[in-house]
Design an enzyme around this catalytic site. Structure first.
Site, PDB file in Angstrom:
ATOM      1  N   CYS A  46     102.285 -77.549  56.128  1.00  9.32           N
ATOM      2  CA  CYS A  46     102.178 -76.077  56.117  1.00  9.32           C
ATOM      3  C   CYS A  46     101.051 -75.612  57.026  1.00  9.32           C
ATOM      4  CB  CYS A  46     101.916 -75.569  54.698  1.00  9.32           C
ATOM      5  SG  CYS A  46     103.195 -76.035  53.531  1.00  9.32           S
TER       6      CYS A  46
HETATM    7  C1  BEZ Z   1     103.025 -80.276  53.310  1.00  7.88           C
HETATM    8  O1  BEZ Z   1     102.878 -79.113  53.665  1.00  7.88           O
HETATM    9  O2  BEZ Z   1     102.580 -81.200  53.962  1.00  7.88           O
HETATM   10  C2  BEZ Z   1     103.796 -80.602  52.066  1.00  7.88           C
HETATM   11  C3  BEZ Z   1     103.807 -79.713  50.999  1.00  7.88           C
HETATM   12  C4  BEZ Z   1     104.513 -80.063  49.851  1.00  7.88           C
HETATM   13  C5  BEZ Z   1     105.192 -81.263  49.793  1.00  7.88           C
HETATM   14  C6  BEZ Z   1     105.185 -82.114  50.874  1.00  7.88           C
HETATM   15  C7  BEZ Z   1     104.488 -81.797  52.016  1.00  7.88           C
END
Ligand code: BEZ
Length: 219
Positions: A46
């Site tokens: 994110c």
């Molecule tokens: C991420 O943004 O890296 C992420 C968020 C939730 C689950 C897996 C990855």
């Protein structure tokens, strides 16, 4: 029940954001608007995605397109997280608002729930959903990615350019189309109409069926 999908009206929700409270319809106004969700603040993919959106913000602004991010955490958390996003992205500012949804009401109404992910307290979290909403407040296009797969912002721009062109002309864009390349004339347009509609002319692909449905032009 299927969730919000293309052709549906965007619910006119009141949402808290890093730029203050907004009503979704007022925010969209007369613009195409991209609403994109993220599983959570301070998560790795994110952080790269929101940074990439910040880096592409000028491309969207040039096209008159507004942006609205969404992550379930609250606004104070988003404001802290933005410092990381900007630092990771060489100081490029996050100029678009990020909506909060601590009660998970918005993600349910916008079809942005990831069925396979929960936060550490067991609550549902958003998928990597992205809706492009038209000035008529209807969903024109949706991407739905799982948490594991970060989005390609070039594809968002490419799809947006296709939508914007198709909103102005009776055309569609073929596979792997990029801005500047030939587009196809919509099947609803007759050859007689096409001659008037497309002053650059058009070329019809020769096909074994001898049907003349694959017609290329430039707009
Ligand atoms: C991420 O943004 O890296 C992420 C968020 C939730 C689950 C897996 C990855």
């Amino acid at each position: 029940m299927p969730g919000l999908t293309i052709g549906d009206s965007l619910p006119n929700l009141k949402v808290d954001t890093t730029h203050g409270p907004i009503n979704l319809h007022d925010y969209v106004g007369n613009n195409f608007t991209i609403i994109f969700s993220h599983p959570g603040d301070f998560t790795p993919v994110c952080t790269t995605e929101l940074g990439a959106m910040a880096a592409y913000a000028d491309k969207f602004a040039e096209r008159g397109v507004k942006l609205l991010g969404l992550s379930c955490d609250d606004v104070p958390s988003h404001k802290e997280w933005i410092k990381d996003i900007e630092a990771y992205n060489n100081g490029k500012k996050v100029t678009y608002p990020i909506a909060a949804d601590p009660n998970r009401d918005i993600i349910k109404q916008l079809n942005m729930v990831d069925p396979d992910e929960k936060d550490p307290s067991g609550q549902i979290v958003p998928s990597r959903a992205l809706h492009i909403v038209g000035p008529d407040k209807k969903i024109k296009l949706s991407f739905l990615y799982p948490s594991s797969t970060g989005r390609n912002m070039d594809e968002v721009v490419r799809a947006l350019d296709s939508l914007l062109k198709a909103s102005k002309h009776k055309i569609a864009t073929p596979a792997n189309w990029k801005e500047g390349e030939a587009v196809v004339i919509a099947p609803s347009v007759t050859n007689v109409e096409a001659k008037q509609m497309f002053p650059n002319g058009f070329e019809t692909a020769k096909l074994p069926s001898n049907k003349d449905y694959l017609r290329f032009t430039h707009v």
